[in-house]
Design a protein around this motif. Structure first.
Motif, PDB file in Angstrom:
ATOM      1  N   TYR A   1     -40.157 -43.345 -12.149  1.00  0.00           N
ATOM      2  CA  TYR A   1     -38.739 -43.789 -12.669  1.00  0.00           C
ATOM      3  C   TYR A   1     -38.263 -42.740 -13.326  1.00  0.00           C
ATOM      4  O   TYR A   1     -36.722 -42.794 -13.385  1.00  0.00           O
ATOM      5  CB  TYR A   1     -39.225 -45.277 -13.652  1.00  0.00           C
ATOM      6  CG  TYR A   1     -39.659 -46.363 -12.797  1.00  0.00           C
ATOM      7  CD1 TYR A   1     -38.315 -46.828 -12.275  1.00  0.00           C
ATOM      8  CD2 TYR A   1     -40.602 -46.707 -12.619  1.00  0.00           C
ATOM      9  CE1 TYR A   1     -38.205 -47.968 -11.376  1.00  0.00           C
ATOM     10  CE2 TYR A   1     -40.778 -48.001 -11.667  1.00  0.00           C
ATOM     11  CZ  TYR A   1     -39.598 -48.582 -11.329  1.00  0.00           C
ATOM     12  OH  TYR A   1     -39.861 -49.666 -10.403  1.00  0.00           O
ATOM     13  N   ARG A   2     -38.704 -41.731 -13.956  1.00  0.00           N
ATOM     14  CA  ARG A   2     -37.814 -40.508 -14.650  1.00  0.00           C
ATOM     15  C   ARG A   2     -37.469 -39.730 -13.480  1.00  0.00           C
ATOM     16  O   ARG A   2     -36.167 -39.267 -13.605  1.00  0.00           O
ATOM     17  CB  ARG A   2     -39.006 -39.811 -15.510  1.00  0.00           C
ATOM     18  CG  ARG A   2     -39.391 -40.413 -16.904  1.00  0.00           C
ATOM     19  CD  ARG A   2     -39.959 -39.387 -17.608  1.00  0.00           C
ATOM     20  NE  ARG A   2     -41.071 -38.684 -17.304  1.00  0.00           N
ATOM     21  CZ  ARG A   2     -42.310 -39.191 -17.527  1.00  0.00           C
ATOM     22  NH1 ARG A   2     -42.591 -40.240 -18.238  1.00  0.00           N
ATOM     23  NH2 ARG A   2     -43.245 -38.602 -17.048  1.00  0.00           N
ATOM     24  N   THR A   3     -38.103 -39.651 -12.392  1.00  0.00           N
ATOM     25  CA  THR A   3     -37.548 -38.818 -11.278  1.00  0.00           C
ATOM     26  C   THR A   3     -36.162 -39.475 -10.901  1.00  0.00           C
ATOM     27  O   THR A   3     -35.320 -38.941 -10.379  1.00  0.00           O
ATOM     28  CB  THR A   3     -38.664 -38.557 -10.240  1.00  0.00           C
ATOM     29  OG1 THR A   3     -39.857 -37.854 -10.801  1.00  0.00           O
ATOM     30  CG2 THR A   3     -38.219 -37.750  -9.271  1.00  0.00           C
ATOM     31  N   TRP A   4     -36.557 -40.830 -10.382  1.00  0.00           N
ATOM     32  CA  TRP A   4     -35.301 -41.850  -9.944  1.00  0.00           C
ATOM     33  C   TRP A   4     -34.195 -41.540 -10.910  1.00  0.00           C
ATOM     34  O   TRP A   4     -33.032 -41.339 -10.253  1.00  0.00           O
ATOM     35  CB  TRP A   4     -35.770 -43.045  -9.866  1.00  0.00           C
ATOM     36  CG  TRP A   4     -34.846 -43.890  -9.197  1.00  0.00           C
ATOM     37  CD1 TRP A   4     -34.341 -45.137  -9.773  1.00  0.00           C
ATOM     38  CD2 TRP A   4     -34.114 -44.033  -7.950  1.00  0.00           C
ATOM     39  NE1 TRP A   4     -33.436 -45.629  -9.116  1.00  0.00           N
ATOM     40  CE2 TRP A   4     -33.307 -45.208  -7.924  1.00  0.00           C
ATOM     41  CE3 TRP A   4     -34.225 -43.126  -6.870  1.00  0.00           C
ATOM     42  CZ2 TRP A   4     -32.658 -45.497  -6.786  1.00  0.00           C
ATOM     43  CZ3 TRP A   4     -33.447 -43.362  -5.687  1.00  0.00           C
ATOM     44  CH2 TRP A   4     -32.522 -44.576  -5.624  1.00  0.00           C
ATOM     45  N   ALA A   5     -34.466 -41.439 -12.259  1.00  0.00           N
ATOM     46  CA  ALA A   5     -33.033 -41.744 -12.983  1.00  0.00           C
ATOM     47  C   ALA A   5     -32.345 -40.493 -13.009  1.00  0.00           C
ATOM     48  O   ALA A   5     -31.120 -40.432 -13.328  1.00  0.00           O
ATOM     49  CB  ALA A   5     -33.706 -41.982 -14.510  1.00  0.00           C
ATOM     50  N   LYS A   6     -33.253 -39.265 -12.844  1.00  0.00           N
ATOM     51  CA  LYS A   6     -32.514 -38.162 -12.855  1.00  0.00           C
ATOM     52  C   LYS A   6     -31.847 -37.799 -11.551  1.00  0.00           C
ATOM     53  O   LYS A   6     -30.848 -36.758 -11.514  1.00  0.00           O
ATOM     54  CB  LYS A   6     -33.663 -36.852 -13.037  1.00  0.00           C
ATOM     55  CG  LYS A   6     -34.473 -37.023 -14.032  1.00  0.00           C
ATOM     56  CD  LYS A   6     -35.517 -35.850 -14.157  1.00  0.00           C
ATOM     57  CE  LYS A   6     -36.214 -35.722 -15.315  1.00  0.00           C
ATOM     58  NZ  LYS A   6     -37.296 -34.687 -15.502  1.00  0.00           N
ATOM     59  N   GLN A   7     -31.897 -38.552 -10.348  1.00  0.00           N
ATOM     60  CA  GLN A   7     -31.052 -38.437  -9.195  1.00  0.00           C
ATOM     61  C   GLN A   7     -29.442 -38.895  -9.547  1.00  0.00           C
ATOM     62  O   GLN A   7     -29.378 -40.012 -10.272  1.00  0.00           O
ATOM     63  CB  GLN A   7     -31.664 -39.126  -7.960  1.00  0.00           C
ATOM     64  CG  GLN A   7     -33.031 -38.566  -7.867  1.00  0.00           C
ATOM     65  CD  GLN A   7     -33.769 -39.392  -6.611  1.00  0.00           C
ATOM     66  OE1 GLN A   7     -33.155 -39.798  -5.678  1.00  0.00           O
ATOM     67  NE2 GLN A   7     -35.117 -39.375  -6.602  1.00  0.00           N
ATOM     68  N   SER A   8     -28.510 -38.357  -8.735  1.00  0.00           N
ATOM     69  CA  SER A   8     -27.287 -38.726  -9.069  1.00  0.00           C
ATOM     70  C   SER A   8     -27.048 -40.091  -8.586  1.00  0.00           C
ATOM     71  O   SER A   8     -27.726 -40.602  -7.443  1.00  0.00           O
ATOM     72  CB  SER A   8     -26.186 -37.699  -8.199  1.00  0.00           C
ATOM     73  OG  SER A   8     -26.472 -37.957  -6.952  1.00  0.00           O
ATOM     74  N   PRO A   9     -25.793 -40.665  -8.759  1.00  0.00           N
ATOM     75  CA  PRO A   9     -25.565 -41.978  -8.269  1.00  0.00           C
ATOM     76  C   PRO A   9     -25.440 -41.797  -6.839  1.00  0.00           C
ATOM     77  O   PRO A   9     -25.617 -43.037  -6.164  1.00  0.00           O
ATOM     78  CB  PRO A   9     -24.362 -42.505  -9.078  1.00  0.00           C
ATOM     79  CG  PRO A   9     -24.461 -41.966 -10.620  1.00  0.00           C
ATOM     80  CD  PRO A   9     -25.242 -40.320 -10.045  1.00  0.00           C
TER      81      PRO A   9
END
Length: 514
Positions: A481-489
């Motif tokens: 979830y941290r990795t997903w949150a770091k990805q751009s919209p």
């Protein structure tokens, strides 16, 4: 006093509890091939052949040992469709004074056994199945008042109870679990062990002919049936495993190779689950290989953990949770399985390999089940009850008590974390690391977006995104979830669009169809 002793198809053990204290002179053993059991799901045809042939061979062994065996075949003209119907016919034939039976392994059969005393007006002695280390009461006592049911702690109890790999009250090697050492990818090896093959004898061939005629619409090939169907041949397979495969079993327990059906796996689970082999005896023999210096600790511990850990734990969960367990659907998944789950006709090489060998042999090892077919089903949002039914149908070792918690609980997270502490999902990277499958695939495991991208990659992140409300607080899911949150919209949107296009094509009956 004449005693009728029914022996079910997964009770092919000479030391069955129902036989304890029985006198062959006044006992009739009843063995029944019934339509309800062969047809309540569309069992793989090799699975049906294995069970019926093993039953017929076991009946012959019991007869040779001096027992009177009343054996009812599926194609007998007067055969009933159910166990209860055959009990009624056997009572009419033999006029017993009582019935003695070992408890059933599954809820629906247990309900039948429970009804017999009232239906037939005879005393029915239902005895505990002593082929397990933990009784139902033992598991209930262990589980009582626990906030979570972690298999590892149950496994430690089983180790202490059996004294397997123990030095006093401590585990040999100072650790209970060597799983982290059992994750090496395999390379091709000309010396890789091969399991024995057992060509059909006349009894087995007759069963093959019966299944060919009666179950033509069931999945799976009948070609090349080569399972052991006697205790003696199952023992030969066990001896070959301990001598040739156990030393490397641990290292390559999770490995997968194109065209290699068995690697260093034992292929003993069908014989354990039907009763031809004694699970605790196998564990003690594995331990003896370690103590004799012929097998390393990580291999022996890993093998023993599968039997007195996972196998016993699955049985405990199954009976503790009850019949409504099959309806649990924590993630609210409802998509049907793709039709190619019954053919293996897909361009995704990992799935084509795992499903193809399943349809050919009725076997796939645990990582193929968990991290290929199970992983994909979970990522696409397949209905966990449908996934359970597929696994119950297609695997020769699948009995509901052991298969359902493994599938619905561990593989599909349908119980919300009772069996597994997190969903067992991965992108294509895990499959690439543990196998050579990706090298033979038309999709590129390094790509997430585009017509050649591995479908597992976008599906993985789409799963993470759509279940954030249910899973973000799970501490074992914190990193993705941290990795997903770091990805751009923009990157997130492109990934989810890729996954949506794949799922749309899947729903339309395709493979990917980008």
């Amino acid at each position: 006093m004449k005693t009728l002793i029914p022996i079910l198809g997964d009770q092919l053990s000479p030391d069955l509890s129902a036989l304890a204290g029985a006198d062959p002179a006044d006992s009739v053993l009843l063995m029944m091939e019934v339509a309800d059991e062969t047809g309540y799901v569309r069992h793989h045809r090799k699975k049906i052949v294995y069970i019926l042939s093993a039953m017929r061979h076991h009946a012959a062994a019991l007869t040779a040992a001096g027992w009177t065996v009343d054996y009812v075949r599926l194609d007998d003209p007067d055969a009933a469709d159910s166990f209860t119907g055959e009990i009624a016919r056997a009572i009419a034939r033999h006029a017993p004074d009582r019935i003695v039976v070992t408890e059933a392994g599954e809820w629906r059969v247990a309900a039948m056994l429970d009804s017999w005393e009232t239906l037939f007006g005879l005393p029915v002695d239902i005895r505990a199945d002593t082929r397990f280390v933990a009784s139902h009461a033992d598991f209930a006592d262990w589980a009582r008042d626990r906030a979570s049911l972690t298999m590892e702690y149950f496994y430690r109890l089983m180790r202490r109870r059996t004294d397997l790999l123990m030095e006093g009250d401590k585990p040999i090697g100072g650790r209970w679990n060597f799983d982290k050492e059992n994750r090496k990818p395999a390379a091709r090896d000309l010396l890789m062990p091969r399991p024995h093959i057992f060509p059909p004898d006349a009894i087995t061939q007759a069963v093959i002919d019966l299944v060919e005629a009666r179950f033509a619409d069931h999945p799976g090939s009948l070609d090349g049936f080569d399972y052991a169907v006697t205790a003696e041949d199952a023992e030969r397979q066990a001896a070959a495993f301990f001598a040739h495969a156990l030393p490397h079993f641990g290292d390559y327990e999770d490995a997968m190779l194109t065209g290699e059906r068995f690697l260093w796996h034992s292929i003993l689970s069908p014989y354990i689950n039907s009763g031809l082999l004694d699970p605790l005896d196998l564990c003690r023999r594995a331990e003896a290989e370690y103590r004799a210096g012929r097998a390393p600790l990580n291999s022996v511990e890993g093998y023993i953990r599968q039997i007195i850990g996972w196998r016993e734990f699955m049985r405990g969960i199954y009976w503790r949770e009850g019949p409504d367990y099959v309806d649990r659907n924590f993630l609210d998944h409802h998509r049907p399985l793709p039709g190619w789950y019954w053919t293996g006709d897909t361009d995704m090489h990992c799935l084509a390999e795992a499903i193809g060998q399943t349809m050919e042999t009725a076997h796939a090892h645990h990582i193929q089940r968990l991290m290929v077919t199970g992983n994909f089903a979970l990522l696409i949002g397949a209905n966990p009850a449908a996934v359970h039914r597929w696994y119950l149908e297609v695997y020769v070792d699948a009995y509901e008590w052991v298969e359902l918690p493994n599938t619905l609980g561990m593989s599909q997270f349908g119980d919300g974390g009772l069996v597994g502490s997190k969903p067992y999902i991965s992108s294509g990277a895990y499959i690439d690391r543990m196998s050579d499958y990706c090298r033979h695939c038309r999709y590129d495991v390094k790509q997430r977006i585009g017509p050649d991208a591995c479908p597992f990659n976008a599906l993985y992140w789409d799963f993470i995104a759509r279940h954030e409300d249910r899973l973000a607080d799970n501490h074992r899911m914190a990193m993705p979830y941290r990795t997903w949150a770091k990805q751009s919209p923009e990157a997130q949107a492109a990934t989810r669009a890729q996954a949506a296009a794949f799922l749309d094509s899947l729903d339309a009956g395709g493979d990917a169809g980008y």
